[in-house]
Design an enzyme around this catalytic site. Structure first.
Site, PDB file in Angstrom:
ATOM      1  N   GLN A  17       0.803  -1.224   0.000  1.00  0.00           N
ATOM      2  CA  GLN A  17       0.000   0.000   0.000  1.00  0.00           C
ATOM      3  C   GLN A  17       0.832   1.268   0.000  1.00  0.00           C
ATOM      4  O   GLN A  17       0.297   2.356  -0.196  1.00  0.00           O
ATOM      5  CB  GLN A  17      -0.946  -0.014   1.205  1.00  0.00           C
ATOM      6  CG  GLN A  17      -1.980  -1.103   1.102  1.00  0.00           C
ATOM      7  CD  GLN A  17      -2.883  -1.166   2.317  1.00  0.00           C
ATOM      8  OE1 GLN A  17      -2.590  -1.899   3.253  1.00  0.00           O
ATOM      9  NE2 GLN A  17      -3.953  -0.413   2.320  1.00  0.00           N
ATOM     10  N   HIS A 114       1.335  -9.168   4.579  1.00  0.00           N
ATOM     11  CA  HIS A 114       0.182  -8.261   4.693  1.00  0.00           C
ATOM     12  C   HIS A 114      -0.554  -8.290   3.349  1.00  0.00           C
ATOM     13  O   HIS A 114      -0.350  -7.423   2.502  1.00  0.00           O
ATOM     14  CB  HIS A 114       0.659  -6.850   5.049  1.00  0.00           C
ATOM     15  CG  HIS A 114      -0.442  -5.908   5.458  1.00  0.00           C
ATOM     16  ND1 HIS A 114      -0.419  -5.168   6.612  1.00  0.00           N
ATOM     17  CD2 HIS A 114      -1.608  -5.572   4.848  1.00  0.00           C
ATOM     18  CE1 HIS A 114      -1.508  -4.422   6.697  1.00  0.00           C
ATOM     19  NE2 HIS A 114      -2.246  -4.650   5.627  1.00  0.00           N
ATOM     20  N   GLU A 160      -4.425  -9.796   9.491  1.00  0.00           N
ATOM     21  CA  GLU A 160      -5.862  -9.955   9.266  1.00  0.00           C
ATOM     22  C   GLU A 160      -6.267 -11.190   8.471  1.00  0.00           C
ATOM     23  O   GLU A 160      -6.698 -11.086   7.311  1.00  0.00           O
ATOM     24  CB  GLU A 160      -6.406  -8.713   8.555  1.00  0.00           C
ATOM     25  CG  GLU A 160      -6.220  -7.440   9.327  1.00  0.00           C
ATOM     26  CD  GLU A 160      -7.047  -6.292   8.755  1.00  0.00           C
ATOM     27  OE1 GLU A 160      -7.608  -6.440   7.668  1.00  0.00           O
ATOM     28  OE2 GLU A 160      -7.137  -5.259   9.418  1.00  0.00           O
ATOM     29  N   ASN A 297      -6.559  -4.927  14.926  1.00  0.00           N
ATOM     30  CA  ASN A 297      -6.937  -3.845  14.016  1.00  0.00           C
ATOM     31  C   ASN A 297      -8.419  -3.587  14.209  1.00  0.00           C
ATOM     32  O   ASN A 297      -9.225  -4.517  14.138  1.00  0.00           O
ATOM     33  CB  ASN A 297      -6.694  -4.243  12.563  1.00  0.00           C
ATOM     34  CG  ASN A 297      -5.215  -4.367  12.235  1.00  0.00           C
ATOM     35  OD1 ASN A 297      -4.362  -4.058  13.069  1.00  0.00           O
ATOM     36  ND2 ASN A 297      -4.905  -4.817  11.039  1.00  0.00           N
ATOM     37  N   GLU A 375      -3.937  -1.235  14.243  1.00  0.00           N
ATOM     38  CA  GLU A 375      -4.532  -0.309  13.263  1.00  0.00           C
ATOM     39  C   GLU A 375      -5.797   0.278  13.858  1.00  0.00           C
ATOM     40  O   GLU A 375      -6.627  -0.447  14.420  1.00  0.00           O
ATOM     41  CB  GLU A 375      -4.943  -1.015  11.957  1.00  0.00           C
ATOM     42  CG  GLU A 375      -3.808  -1.402  11.057  1.00  0.00           C
ATOM     43  CD  GLU A 375      -4.271  -2.054   9.756  1.00  0.00           C
ATOM     44  OE1 GLU A 375      -5.401  -1.768   9.297  1.00  0.00           O
ATOM     45  OE2 GLU A 375      -3.502  -2.849   9.212  1.00  0.00           O
ATOM     46  N   SER A 428      -5.589   2.147  -0.966  1.00  0.00           N
ATOM     47  CA  SER A 428      -6.503   1.224  -0.295  1.00  0.00           C
ATOM     48  C   SER A 428      -6.938   0.143  -1.295  1.00  0.00           C
ATOM     49  O   SER A 428      -7.397   0.447  -2.396  1.00  0.00           O
ATOM     50  CB  SER A 428      -7.720   2.003   0.215  1.00  0.00           C
ATOM     51  OG  SER A 428      -8.774   1.128   0.504  1.00  0.00           O
ATOM     52  N   TRP A 429      -6.797  -1.120  -0.863  1.00  0.00           N
ATOM     53  CA  TRP A 429      -6.956  -2.289  -1.751  1.00  0.00           C
ATOM     54  C   TRP A 429      -8.190  -2.243  -2.641  1.00  0.00           C
ATOM     55  O   TRP A 429      -8.095  -2.510  -3.836  1.00  0.00           O
ATOM     56  CB  TRP A 429      -7.036  -3.572  -0.914  1.00  0.00           C
ATOM     57  CG  TRP A 429      -5.936  -3.705   0.072  1.00  0.00           C
ATOM     58  CD1 TRP A 429      -5.924  -3.295   1.374  1.00  0.00           C
ATOM     59  CD2 TRP A 429      -4.643  -4.287  -0.164  1.00  0.00           C
ATOM     60  NE1 TRP A 429      -4.714  -3.587   1.957  1.00  0.00           N
ATOM     61  CE2 TRP A 429      -3.918  -4.197   1.045  1.00  0.00           C
ATOM     62  CE3 TRP A 429      -4.035  -4.879  -1.280  1.00  0.00           C
ATOM     63  CZ2 TRP A 429      -2.609  -4.659   1.168  1.00  0.00           C
ATOM     64  CZ3 TRP A 429      -2.750  -5.340  -1.160  1.00  0.00           C
ATOM     65  CH2 TRP A 429      -2.050  -5.236   0.048  1.00  0.00           C
ATOM     66  N   LYS A 435     -10.000   7.328  -0.465  1.00  0.00           N
ATOM     67  CA  LYS A 435     -10.266   6.992   0.932  1.00  0.00           C
ATOM     68  C   LYS A 435      -8.958   7.181   1.686  1.00  0.00           C
ATOM     69  O   LYS A 435      -8.118   6.283   1.757  1.00  0.00           O
ATOM     70  CB  LYS A 435     -10.755   5.540   1.040  1.00  0.00           C
ATOM     71  CG  LYS A 435     -11.312   5.187   2.409  1.00  0.00           C
ATOM     72  CD  LYS A 435     -11.810   3.745   2.483  1.00  0.00           C
ATOM     73  CE  LYS A 435     -12.573   3.495   3.766  1.00  0.00           C
ATOM     74  NZ  LYS A 435     -12.943   2.090   3.948  1.00  0.00           N
ATOM     75  N   TYR A 437      -6.492   7.962   4.928  1.00  0.00           N
ATOM     76  CA  TYR A 437      -6.412   7.660   6.349  1.00  0.00           C
ATOM     77  C   TYR A 437      -5.252   8.364   7.041  1.00  0.00           C
ATOM     78  O   TYR A 437      -5.133   8.314   8.253  1.00  0.00           O
ATOM     79  CB  TYR A 437      -6.171   6.156   6.549  1.00  0.00           C
ATOM     80  CG  TYR A 437      -7.365   5.250   6.414  1.00  0.00           C
ATOM     81  CD1 TYR A 437      -8.161   4.953   7.510  1.00  0.00           C
ATOM     82  CD2 TYR A 437      -7.669   4.641   5.198  1.00  0.00           C
ATOM     83  CE1 TYR A 437      -9.232   4.069   7.408  1.00  0.00           C
ATOM     84  CE2 TYR A 437      -8.735   3.760   5.079  1.00  0.00           C
ATOM     85  CZ  TYR A 437      -9.516   3.473   6.191  1.00  0.00           C
ATOM     86  OH  TYR A 437     -10.569   2.601   6.083  1.00  0.00           O
TER      87      TYR A 437
HETATM   88  C1  BGP Z   1      -7.161  -3.123   7.157  1.00  0.00           C
HETATM   89  C2  BGP Z   1      -5.909  -3.489   6.424  1.00  0.00           C
HETATM   90  C3  BGP Z   1      -5.185  -2.364   5.819  1.00  0.00           C
HETATM   91  C4  BGP Z   1      -6.040  -1.199   5.373  1.00  0.00           C
HETATM   92  C5  BGP Z   1      -7.169  -0.897   6.335  1.00  0.00           C
HETATM   93  C6  BGP Z   1      -8.180   0.065   5.813  1.00  0.00           C
HETATM   94  O1  BGP Z   1      -8.072  -4.142   7.008  1.00  0.00           O
HETATM   95  O2  BGP Z   1      -5.002  -4.168   7.238  1.00  0.00           O
HETATM   96  O3  BGP Z   1      -4.346  -2.915   4.851  1.00  0.00           O
HETATM   97  O4  BGP Z   1      -6.352  -1.224   4.068  1.00  0.00           O
HETATM   98  O5  BGP Z   1      -7.857  -2.045   6.712  1.00  0.00           O
HETATM   99  O6  BGP Z   1      -9.058  -0.597   4.969  1.00  0.00           O
HETATM  100  P1  BGP Z   1      -9.572   0.005   3.616  1.00  0.00           P
HETATM  101  O7  BGP Z   1      -8.337   0.375   2.871  1.00  0.00           O
HETATM  102  O8  BGP Z   1     -10.328  -1.106   2.969  1.00  0.00           O
HETATM  103  O9  BGP Z   1     -10.425   1.137   3.964  1.00  0.00           O
END
Ligand code: BGP
Length: 468
Positions: A17, A114, A160, A297, A375, A428-429, A435, A437
């Site tokens: 990421q 990860h 996760e 997380n 997280e 973000s995946w 989005k 953070y």
């Molecule tokens: C967690 C992951 C992160 C990150 C985060 C925020 O589940 O460990 O890699 O992406 O969530 O999620 P998202 O990017 O889907 O908002």
């Protein structure tokens, strides 16, 4: 409102990421590469260009009182084919990164996988961790890292496992994804937990210095109506999927009878069987004394009501508020309790859920040793105005969560640190780049970093240990 001495105030990242350079410097492929390219929505390159910019980010950590950083090693940067040949450039990169962190007093907390298991394990009929030979390959990779990166003292095996199963086999919005395959979801989590356990034992047997644990996305599940038995059952089933399966594996060394019964029922609804062998349980049990820490997380919770019908899940990956649906056969339907706020991505903001969760771990799994909140943070569409980013809702979100953490510490839970997701804005995946953070805003065109209001707020908390 004072945090204990030695409490870690960190920031979190993940290799895929932030690093960029996904197809250069000898790195091998991961399934996300082709998946994202085919989707055409957004690219993981250059993300936050951390591969080149990490000195800038570590310097920002130091200047903002951040004394810990979660990073992950990209397995395919070390072993481009998953096993065998080593990429020396990848090894050198991580040595330099860890040295920079340690020299700055920004202690690295390192995850081995990860969400970026190498593509090699999906070739020739392989199905990633559903294929059991991947377990052994992971243990070999972990042993290599323990022996090579002795400057690292804080290890996590996976990030996760429930989220991996959900993306891969429930929501199906991940590479090689399928929907509603609870059989595969539980099997994947089980195989990954066995890999975790074996790596933990290898760490202990190798006599390596430091601590090791696993990071999980744990999410409180509440019945919409606590007086309705069917709603309570829906919440219990959702809890088994998200929390109990992995917590039992980690802290009981086996699955409690009711956990196993629920998982088997859901696997049958999906038309499959679970393959949990005696030797797997022996591996989980062997690791029991050596799970030094648990990474939690935490972002949201889920309210559930009992409902009949067909599977129907829609992931809100655009920030179009109200577009999510979550209905799972054999479980129930997710809904929002009146008056509880949600983000633009429909994530339920319920900070006191974290308190419930932490107390629950202490009570149900009394042999846990230490928890890090690995997280926590708020995905938000930041406004950038002349270099100033006023992210007041994010500050409020973090303040509330930190307050409940303090309350849990007061209640006897051993929480040793907190890592904001995320240190800087990143990719973000399933949601891309809008989005955000980060404590530090990134202009993705120029890769310039700008501290947000939350970064200044967090600096004050980290430097004083006081929550105000
Ligand atoms: C967690 C992951 C992160 C990150 C985060 C925020 O589940 O460990 O890699 O992406 O969530 O999620 P998202 O990017 O889907 O908002």
């Amino acid at each position: 409102m004072q945090f204990p001495d030695g409490f870690v105030f960190g920031g979190a990242t993940a290799a895929y990421q932030v690093e960029g350079e996904t197809r250069t410097h000898g790195k091998g492929k991961v399934p996300w590469d082709d998946f994202l390219a085919a989707q055409g929505r957004f690219s993981p390159d250059p993300a936050s260009d951390f591969y080149n910019k990490y000195p800038v980010d570590i310097d920002l950590c130091q200047r903002f009182g951040i004394n810990g950083i979660r990073v992950s090693i990209a397995w395919s940067r070390i072993f481009p084919n998953g096993t065998g040949e080593i990429n020396p450039e990848g090894v050198a990169f991580y040595h330099e990164l860890f040295a920079t962190c340690n020299n700055a007093g920004v202690i690295p907390y390192v995850t081995l996988d990860h969400f970026d298991t190498p593509e090699a394990f999906y070739q020739n009929g392989g199905e990633g961790f559903l294929t059991r030979t991947t377990i052994d390959a992971f243990v070999e990779y972990a042993k290599f890292c323990f022996a090579e990166f002795t400057e690292v003292k804080h290890w996590f095996t996976f990030n996760e496992i429930p989220a991996t199963a959900e993306g891969s086999f429930i929501v199906g919005n991940w590479p090689h994804g399928e929907k509603y395959r609870l059989d595969k979801a539980f099997q994947l989590m089980h195989n990954m937990m066995v890999a975790h356990a074996k790596a933990v034992v290898a760490f202990h047997e190798g006599g390596f210095e430091g601590e090791i644990g696993i990071v999980q996305n744990l999410e409180p599940k509440y019945p919409l109506d606590p007086n309705n038995a069917a709603d309570c059952e829906a919440a219990r089933m959702a809890d088994v999927i998200n929390n109990r399966w992995v917590l039992d594996a980690t802290f009981r060394g086996h699955y409690a009878a009711d956990t196993m019964e629920a998982a088997t029922k859901l696997a049958h609804i999906a038309g499959g069987e679970l393959d949990v062998r005696d030797e797997d349980i022996a591996a989980l049990t062997a690791a029991l004394p050596y799970n030094d820490c648990l990474g939690v997380n935490t972002y949201k919770c889920q309210f559930l009501r009992a409902a009949e019908g067909e599977n129907d899940i829609n992931h809100n990956g655009t920030g179009d508020k109200g577009s999510s649906r979550w209905f799972l056969k054999g479980v129930g339907e997710a809904c929002v309790r009146e008056g509880v706020p949600t983000t633009d991505w429909d994530w339920i903001i319920y900070p006191e859920g974290l308190y419930d969760l932490l107390l629950r771990i202490k009570n149900d799994y009394p042999n846990y040793k230490k928890i890090y909140i690995t997280e926590n943070g708020m995905g938000y569409k930041d406004d950038f105005e002349d270099g100033f980013i006023d992210d007041a809702p994010r500050i409020d979100y973090m303040r509330q969560h930190l307050a409940w953490i303090l309350k849990a510490i007061d209640g006897g839970v051993n929480v040793d640190g907190y890592f904001v997701w995320s240190l800087q804005d990143q990719f973000s995946w399933t949601n891309g780049y809008n989005k955000r953070y980060g404590l530090f805003y990134i202009d993705f065109e120029t890769q310039e970093r700008y501290p947000k209001a939350s970064a200044y707020w967090y600096k004050n908390v980290a430097e004083t240990g006081l929550l105000m």
